[in-house]
Design an enzyme around this catalytic site. Structure first.
Site, PDB file in Angstrom:
ATOM      1  CD  GLU A 127      -8.663   6.725   4.397  1.00  0.00           C
ATOM      2  OE1 GLU A 127      -8.634   6.666   5.641  1.00  0.00           O
ATOM      3  OE2 GLU A 127      -7.652   6.552   3.694  1.00  0.00           O
TER       4      GLU A 127
ATOM      5  CE1 TYR B 242      -3.464   2.762   0.642  1.00  0.00           C
ATOM      6  CE2 TYR B 242      -2.166   3.294   2.591  1.00  0.00           C
ATOM      7  CZ  TYR B 242      -3.167   3.612   1.695  1.00  0.00           C
ATOM      8  OH  TYR B 242      -3.866   4.775   1.840  1.00  0.00           O
TER       9      TYR B 242
ATOM     10  CD1 TRP C 295      -4.060   2.247   5.670  1.00  0.00           C
ATOM     11  CD2 TRP C 295      -6.247   2.631   5.729  1.00  0.00           C
ATOM     12  NE1 TRP C 295      -4.519   2.316   4.368  1.00  0.00           N
ATOM     13  CE2 TRP C 295      -5.860   2.554   4.377  1.00  0.00           C
ATOM     14  CE3 TRP C 295      -7.598   2.867   6.013  1.00  0.00           C
ATOM     15  CZ2 TRP C 295      -6.745   2.695   3.315  1.00  0.00           C
ATOM     16  CZ3 TRP C 295      -8.478   3.013   4.950  1.00  0.00           C
ATOM     17  CH2 TRP C 295      -8.052   2.926   3.626  1.00  0.00           C
TER      18      TRP C 295
END
Length: 187
Positions: free
Chosen positions: A45, A23, A53
């Site tokens: 999000e 990522y 995350w």
């Protein structure tokens, strides 16, 4: 703070998790102007609020399946039956308020597309000279004046789970802000 591997320098937050490294290297801080991807990160999000995350990244494929491959029109048309289906889906975070927010936000996203021509144009209307910000500091902020303004406007429009911190994370994820440390190989 960096993370040295394979003779590459990475931001320290990428750590050693392969998913996080991928990522960091391939997506974080890279400019995106595609509304489909911007909607995907809006869903992800918003789901992340209060969680790490990596928790969301590990469920990204589950979200892709559960939310119609992030097709904003399909998500906006989700019904109460879809909400109940999603509440049983172990591939996502089963939080009713976040699921309802995703559907609500999809409807509002479409409204912004109609008003501005694209969600991308809307977001970049808040950016200095309509351009991304490249941070040359070793400090990564949690919010910015731009994220404050965007989240305030989105809240006024009825968006949920998109405060300034979540908005700033969205900006980082989609390259509106490049917060890679100065010596990162992926800056």
């Amino acid at each position: 703070m960096s993370n040295q591997t394979d003779n590459l320098t990475r931001c320290s937050w990428a750590g050693t998790d392969e998913l996080y490294i991928k990522y960091h290297d391939e997506e974080w801080g890279k400019e995106v102007h595609d509304d489909h991807t911007l909607f995907e990160f809006l869903i992800l999000e918003s789901a992340q609020a209060g969680l790490s995350w990596i928790t969301i990244l590990r469920r990204r494929e589950g979200y892709r399946k559960a939310f119609a491959n992030f097709d904003v029109e399909k998500v906006a048309a989700f019904t109460d039956e879809d909400v109940e289906r999603l509440m049983q889906d172990t591939g996502i975070i089963r939080n009713r308020l976040k699921i309802l927010a995703a559907i609500n936000n999809a409807k509002l996203f479409i409204g912004i597309q109609k008003e501005f021509g694209s969600f991308d144009k809307y977001l970049y209307s808040f950016m200095p000279n309509g351009k991304p910000i490249v941070n040359h500091s070793h400090k990564i902020p949690a919010t910015s004046p731009e994220s404050d303004a965007i989240s305030k406007d989105m809240k006024k429009r009825g968006f949920k789970f998109f405060g300034s911190t979540i908005c700033y994370a969205h900006m980082q994820a989609t390259g509106m802000v490049n917060d890679h440390i100065p010596d990162c190989s992926f800056k």
